[in-house]
Write a protein that holds these residues in place. Structure first.
Motif, PDB file in Angstrom:
ATOM      1  N   MET A   1       0.835  -1.186   0.000  1.00 23.07           N
ATOM      2  CA  MET A   1       0.000   0.000   0.000  1.00 23.07           C
ATOM      3  C   MET A   1       0.879   1.249   0.000  1.00 23.07           C
ATOM      4  SD  MET A   1      -2.736   1.264   2.841  1.00 23.07           S
ATOM      5  CE  MET A   1      -3.544  -0.326   2.811  1.00 23.07           C
ATOM      6  N   LYS A   2       0.485   2.223  -0.823  1.00 26.00           N
ATOM      7  CA  LYS A   2       1.287   3.437  -0.969  1.00 26.00           C
ATOM      8  C   LYS A   2       0.446   4.652  -0.599  1.00 26.00           C
ATOM      9  CE  LYS A   2       3.991   1.279  -4.633  1.00 26.00           C
ATOM     10  NZ  LYS A   2       4.436   1.328  -6.044  1.00 26.00           N
ATOM     11  N   ILE A   3       0.988   5.431   0.352  1.00 27.63           N
ATOM     12  CA  ILE A   3       0.256   6.570   0.904  1.00 27.63           C
ATOM     13  C   ILE A   3       1.046   7.856   0.682  1.00 27.63           C
ATOM     14  CG2 ILE A   3      -0.700   7.616   2.980  1.00 27.63           C
ATOM     15  CD1 ILE A   3      -2.197   5.134   2.270  1.00 27.63           C
ATOM     16  N   LEU A   4       0.406   8.837   0.054  1.00 24.88           N
ATOM     17  CA  LEU A   4       0.951  10.193  -0.017  1.00 24.88           C
ATOM     18  C   LEU A   4       0.329  10.985   1.122  1.00 24.88           C
ATOM     19  CD1 LEU A   4       2.483  12.522  -1.411  1.00 24.88           C
ATOM     20  CD2 LEU A   4       0.446  12.868  -2.837  1.00 24.88           C
ATOM     21  N   ALA A   5       1.166  11.570   1.980  1.00 22.34           N
ATOM     22  CA  ALA A   5       0.676  12.249   3.171  1.00 22.34           C
ATOM     23  C   ALA A   5       0.995  13.737   3.135  1.00 22.34           C
ATOM     24  CB  ALA A   5       1.283  11.623   4.423  1.00 22.34           C
ATOM     25  N   ILE A   6       0.073  14.529   3.683  1.00 21.34           N
ATOM     26  CA  ILE A   6       0.199  15.986   3.718  1.00 21.34           C
ATOM     27  C   ILE A   6      -0.060  16.467   5.138  1.00 21.34           C
ATOM     28  CG2 ILE A   6      -0.793  18.167   2.906  1.00 21.34           C
ATOM     29  CD1 ILE A   6      -1.613  16.644   0.337  1.00 21.34           C
ATOM     30  N   GLU A   7       0.817  17.327   5.642  1.00 15.65           N
ATOM     31  CA  GLU A   7       0.663  17.913   6.976  1.00 15.65           C
ATOM     32  C   GLU A   7       0.868  19.416   6.884  1.00 15.65           C
ATOM     33  OE1 GLU A   7       0.026  19.317   9.975  1.00 15.65           O
ATOM     34  OE2 GLU A   7       0.169  17.241  10.701  1.00 15.65           O
ATOM     35  N   SER A   8      -0.166  20.181   7.236  1.00 14.80           N
ATOM     36  CA  SER A   8      -0.063  21.646   7.159  1.00 14.80           C
ATOM     37  C   SER A   8      -0.851  22.307   8.285  1.00 14.80           C
ATOM     38  CB  SER A   8      -0.594  22.142   5.806  1.00 14.80           C
ATOM     39  OG  SER A   8      -1.971  21.827   5.657  1.00 14.80           O
ATOM     40  N   SER A   9      -0.996  21.614   9.410  1.00 13.76           N
ATOM     41  CA  SER A   9      -1.842  22.125  10.482  1.00 13.76           C
ATOM     42  C   SER A   9      -1.180  23.215  11.322  1.00 13.76           C
ATOM     43  CB  SER A   9      -2.279  20.980  11.400  1.00 13.76           C
ATOM     44  OG  SER A   9      -1.157  20.376  12.015  1.00 13.76           O
ATOM     45  N   GLY A  10       0.139  23.379  11.204  1.00 10.31           N
ATOM     46  CA  GLY A  10       0.859  24.390  11.966  1.00 10.31           C
ATOM     47  C   GLY A  10       1.766  25.211  11.080  1.00 10.31           C
ATOM     48  N   LEU A  11       2.826  25.757  11.659  1.00 12.26           N
ATOM     49  CA  LEU A  11       3.774  26.555  10.886  1.00 12.26           C
ATOM     50  C   LEU A  11       4.555  25.701   9.896  1.00 12.26           C
ATOM     51  CD1 LEU A  11       5.246  28.873  13.681  1.00 12.26           C
ATOM     52  CD2 LEU A  11       3.624  29.494  11.873  1.00 12.26           C
ATOM     53  N   THR A  12       4.708  24.416  10.221  1.00 16.88           N
ATOM     54  CA  THR A  12       5.486  23.513   9.379  1.00 16.88           C
ATOM     55  C   THR A  12       4.640  22.991   8.230  1.00 16.88           C
ATOM     56  OG1 THR A  12       6.825  22.807  11.253  1.00 16.88           O
ATOM     57  CG2 THR A  12       6.805  21.372   9.339  1.00 16.88           C
ATOM     58  N   ALA A  13       5.232  22.962   7.046  1.00 10.33           N
ATOM     59  CA  ALA A  13       4.633  22.287   5.893  1.00 10.33           C
ATOM     60  C   ALA A  13       5.424  21.011   5.652  1.00 10.33           C
ATOM     61  CB  ALA A  13       4.682  23.181   4.660  1.00 10.33           C
ATOM     62  N   SER A  14       4.718  19.889   5.498  1.00 14.03           N
ATOM     63  CA  SER A  14       5.412  18.609   5.388  1.00 14.03           C
ATOM     64  C   SER A  14       4.640  17.675   4.467  1.00 14.03           C
ATOM     65  CB  SER A  14       5.558  17.984   6.784  1.00 14.03           C
ATOM     66  OG  SER A  14       6.301  16.781   6.740  1.00 14.03           O
ATOM     67  N   ALA A  15       5.390  16.888   3.715  1.00 21.05           N
ATOM     68  CA  ALA A  15       4.801  15.879   2.834  1.00 21.05           C
ATOM     69  C   ALA A  15       5.658  14.620   2.914  1.00 21.05           C
ATOM     70  CB  ALA A  15       4.722  16.378   1.394  1.00 21.05           C
ATOM     71  N   ALA A  16       5.046  13.465   2.723  1.00 28.59           N
ATOM     72  CA  ALA A  16       5.779  12.201   2.811  1.00 28.59           C
ATOM     73  C   ALA A  16       5.115  11.173   1.918  1.00 28.59           C
ATOM     74  CB  ALA A  16       5.826  11.703   4.262  1.00 28.59           C
ATOM     75  N   PHE A  17       5.886  10.135   1.584  1.00 25.68           N
ATOM     76  CA  PHE A  17       5.353   9.025   0.790  1.00 25.68           C
ATOM     77  C   PHE A  17       5.764   7.729   1.465  1.00 25.68           C
ATOM     78  CE2 PHE A  17       4.742   6.032  -2.629  1.00 25.68           C
ATOM     79  CZ  PHE A  17       3.687   6.561  -3.364  1.00 25.68           C
ATOM     80  N   LEU A  18       4.749   6.946   1.858  1.00 31.57           N
ATOM     81  CA  LEU A  18       4.969   5.672   2.547  1.00 31.57           C
ATOM     82  C   LEU A  18       4.609   4.536   1.609  1.00 31.57           C
ATOM     83  CD1 LEU A  18       5.580   4.358   5.404  1.00 31.57           C
ATOM     84  CD2 LEU A  18       3.092   4.289   5.699  1.00 31.57           C
ATOM     85  N   ASP A  19       5.550   3.607   1.416  1.00 29.44           N
ATOM     86  CA  ASP A  19       5.329   2.427   0.572  1.00 29.44           C
ATOM     87  C   ASP A  19       5.410   1.191   1.460  1.00 29.44           C
ATOM     88  OD1 ASP A  19       5.258   0.397  -1.257  1.00 29.44           O
ATOM     89  OD2 ASP A  19       6.822   1.198  -2.562  1.00 29.44           O
ATOM     90  N   GLY A  20       4.254   0.650   1.821  1.00 33.52           N
ATOM     91  CA  GLY A  20       4.238  -0.478   2.751  1.00 33.52           C
ATOM     92  C   GLY A  20       4.748  -0.059   4.115  1.00 33.52           C
ATOM     93  N   GLU A  21       5.838  -0.672   4.561  1.00 37.38           N
ATOM     94  CA  GLU A  21       6.437  -0.326   5.846  1.00 37.38           C
ATOM     95  C   GLU A  21       7.627   0.604   5.692  1.00 37.38           C
ATOM     96  OE1 GLU A  21       5.024  -1.296   8.670  1.00 37.38           O
ATOM     97  OE2 GLU A  21       3.494  -2.309   7.461  1.00 37.38           O
ATOM     98  N   THR A  22       7.866   1.084   4.473  1.00 41.71           N
ATOM     99  CA  THR A  22       9.050   1.901   4.194  1.00 41.71           C
ATOM    100  C   THR A  22       8.667   3.345   3.904  1.00 41.71           C
ATOM    101  OG1 THR A  22      10.189  -0.015   3.242  1.00 41.71           O
ATOM    102  CG2 THR A  22      11.083   2.156   2.737  1.00 41.71           C
ATOM    103  N   LEU A  23       9.227   4.256   4.675  1.00 44.20           N
ATOM    104  CA  LEU A  23       9.058   5.676   4.391  1.00 44.20           C
ATOM    105  C   LEU A  23      10.023   6.031   3.267  1.00 44.20           C
ATOM    106  CD1 LEU A  23       7.676   8.358   5.261  1.00 44.20           C
ATOM    107  CD2 LEU A  23       9.672   8.742   6.732  1.00 44.20           C
TER     108      LEU A  23
END
Length: 280
Positions: A1-23
């Motif tokens: 499973m592959k997840i594109l993640a977005i985090e923007s709830s605070g001052l920090t902007a962050s994005a990540a991509f998780l493939d199975g158990e591997t970031l």
């Protein structure tokens, strides 16, 4: 499973991509630029450098809040746009839970994520061994401290505080919480998309299992063909941020309406008093 993640709830902007158990990759910026300037270019550059086609994502996990109203709206708009274009589901993730997740499953301590909400208030929660021991809320910092002190079976537990509320409220916490207190360092004092990705993956797996589906089946069919969305898994149309309290504009409008109502009531009382005097 592959997840594109977005985090923007605070001052920090962050994005990540998780493939199975591997970031596979994570891109986090804390330079006070508005998220509208940074988020999409970050995602594009992150995926380009890692050689990951955005179409390979099975779902978009996004921090739903609580947090900055503007930041949450930008993150929501970005996630909804990508999910609509890719025809993928959105997985809604709690910002506070994502912040605490990595520590709370590895430690017996009470993990306390706090985000500065100004005016001596914080967005807050508490977790222990991966489970919530205090629900999310927007509270006065002293009210939160009192609730932490009353947690059952935590007399000997360490309390670990994380988040951008720590620098603002550290002195108050240290002086008023009758427990051993630890303030997390730079690795844990801001929101990160990696936590959103991991929690989003868990939430999505549970939903798939419940409905007897696979991520590949949903990706192939497209989110617009799925009728069993529920809870924190949804299509782009149904995702909305979780603010926990009114926006500043709403608070000011409410205060203005109350002030106007007060003035109107006062005028009515004065008019009534004037009429009474005339009648006398």
């Amino acid at each position: 499973m592959k997840i594109l993640a977005i985090e923007s709830s605070g001052l920090t902007a962050s994005a990540a991509f998780l493939d199975g158990e591997t970031l596979k990759t994570e891109f986090t910026v804390n330079n006070r630029l508005t998220h509208s300037e940074t988020l999409l270019p970050m995602i594009r550059e992150m995926l380009d450098i890692a050689g990951i086609p955005i179409e390979s994502a099975d779902a978009i996990a996004v921090s739903a809040g609580p947090g900055s109203f503007t930041g949450l709206r930008i993150g929501a708009a970005t996630a909804k746009g990508l999910a609509l274009a890719l025809n993928r589901p959105i997985v809604s993730v709690s910002a506070l839970q994502a912040m605490a997740y990595g520590l709370s499953i590895l430690s017996d301590a009470v993990i306390c994520p706090i985000m500065d909400a100004r005016r001596a208030q914080v967005y807050c929660a508490a977790f222990r061994c991966g489970a919530a021991v205090l629900d999310e809320g927007a509270k006065d910092i002293r009210d939160f401290i009192n609730e932490l002190a009353a947690i059952p079976d935590a007399e000997d537990a360490e309390f670990v505080f994380i988040g951008d509320g720590v620098p603002v409220h550290a002195d108050t916490i240290s002086s008023e919480l009758p427990r051993e207190v630890i303030f997390a360092g730079a690795l844990f004092n801001r929101q990160r998309a990696a936590g959103v990705a991991e929690l989003g993956s868990i939430i999505y797996k549970d939903w798939l299992l419940k409905h007897g589906l696979s991520a590949e089946e949903v990706s192939k069919a497209g989110a617009d063909s799925i009728s069993c969305f529920e809870g924190r898994v949804m299509n782009s149309d149904n995702f909305v941020p979780e603010y926990l309290r009114q926006t500043q504009a709403e608070r000011e409008m409410k205060a203005g309406l109350l002030e106007d109502a007060g003035k109107h009531s006062l005028r009515k009382m004065q008019d009534k008093d004037t009429r009474r005097k005339r009648e006398q």
